[in-house]
Design a protein around this motif. Structure first.
Motif, PDB file in Angstrom:
ATOM      1  N   ILE A  38      61.410  -6.971 -34.005  1.00  0.00           N
ATOM      2  CA  ILE A  38      60.879  -5.165 -33.919  1.00  0.00           C
ATOM      3  C   ILE A  38      60.077  -5.054 -34.868  1.00  0.00           C
ATOM      4  N   ASP A  39      60.836  -4.775 -36.125  1.00  0.00           N
ATOM      5  CA  ASP A  39      59.831  -5.004 -36.875  1.00  0.00           C
ATOM      6  C   ASP A  39      58.132  -5.322 -37.751  1.00  0.00           C
ATOM      7  N   LEU A  40      58.824  -6.684 -37.236  1.00  0.00           N
ATOM      8  CA  LEU A  40      57.359  -7.297 -37.419  1.00  0.00           C
ATOM      9  C   LEU A  40      56.067  -6.904 -36.133  1.00  0.00           C
ATOM     10  N   VAL A  41      56.847  -7.463 -34.439  1.00  0.00           N
ATOM     11  CA  VAL A  41      55.834  -5.744 -34.236  1.00  0.00           C
ATOM     12  C   VAL A  41      55.157  -4.668 -34.090  1.00  0.00           C
ATOM     13  N   CYS A  42      56.107  -3.792 -34.839  1.00  0.00           N
ATOM     14  CA  CYS A  42      55.553  -2.499 -35.570  1.00  0.00           C
ATOM     15  C   CYS A  42      54.616  -2.904 -36.675  1.00  0.00           C
ATOM     16  N   GLU A  43      54.637  -3.645 -37.867  1.00  0.00           N
ATOM     17  CA  GLU A  43      53.589  -3.513 -38.548  1.00  0.00           C
ATOM     18  C   GLU A  43      52.504  -4.039 -38.169  1.00  0.00           C
ATOM     19  N   GLN A  44      52.418  -5.675 -37.381  1.00  0.00           N
ATOM     20  CA  GLN A  44      51.402  -5.712 -36.734  1.00  0.00           C
ATOM     21  C   GLN A  44      50.552  -4.930 -35.938  1.00  0.00           C
ATOM     22  N   GLU A  45      51.097  -3.219 -34.824  1.00  0.00           N
ATOM     23  CA  GLU A  45      50.245  -2.536 -34.499  1.00  0.00           C
ATOM     24  C   GLU A  45      49.975  -1.819 -35.571  1.00  0.00           C
ATOM     25  N   LEU A  46      50.511  -0.950 -36.391  1.00  0.00           N
ATOM     26  CA  LEU A  46      50.286  -0.377 -37.382  1.00  0.00           C
ATOM     27  C   LEU A  46      49.269  -1.101 -38.491  1.00  0.00           C
ATOM     28  N   ASP A  47      49.193  -2.122 -37.955  1.00  0.00           N
ATOM     29  CA  ASP A  47      47.492  -2.489 -39.391  1.00  0.00           C
ATOM     30  C   ASP A  47      46.929  -2.678 -37.934  1.00  0.00           C
ATOM     31  N   ALA A  48      46.915  -2.760 -36.995  1.00  0.00           N
ATOM     32  CA  ALA A  48      45.474  -2.668 -36.066  1.00  0.00           C
ATOM     33  C   ALA A  48      45.274  -1.253 -35.391  1.00  0.00           C
ATOM     34  N   VAL A  49      46.171  -0.157 -35.679  1.00  0.00           N
ATOM     35  CA  VAL A  49      45.925   1.131 -36.228  1.00  0.00           C
ATOM     36  C   VAL A  49      44.985   1.591 -36.967  1.00  0.00           C
ATOM     37  N   GLU A  50      45.637   0.762 -38.353  1.00  0.00           N
ATOM     38  CA  GLU A  50      44.587   1.322 -39.396  1.00  0.00           C
ATOM     39  C   GLU A  50      43.874   0.498 -39.302  1.00  0.00           C
TER      40      GLU A  50
END
Length: 93
Positions: A38-50
């Motif tokens: 869950i944390d990994l997916v969130c980090e990936q999504e946050l990186d994509a947004v940033e």
């Protein structure tokens, strides 16, 4: 000379003869793996947004939304870990 003497772990440390229920370790490992995913997916999504070219105010809203969703997804797993922690403590009371 063979040195494969086998003895109970409880003999190593007197008074420490209680052990966890057999399902605790696999459940703990499973919960931690799920949380890591869950944390990994969130980090990936946050990186994509940033990294996106979107307007900064839109990015902030998206990031806030992702963080809320992340906390909501984690909540049941965290609760299960807390319950498991109580079970572990009860083994030593």
């Amino acid at each position: 000379m063979p040195t494969d003497v086998q003895y109970s772990r409880s003999l190593e440390r007197p008074g420490m003869d209680r052990v966890y229920a057999p399902d605790i370790l696999p459940r703990l490992q499973s919960l931690l793996a799920d949380l890591a995913d869950i944390d990994l997916v969130c980090e990936q999504e946050l990186d994509a947004v940033e990294r996106s070219e979107d307007d900064e105010s839109l990015k902030r809203r998206q990031i806030a939304h992702l963080r809320r969703c992340h906390q909501e997804r984690r909540a049941p797993y965290v609760a299960a870990l807390e319950n498991l922690q109580e079970r572990i403590r009860s083994c030593f009371d």
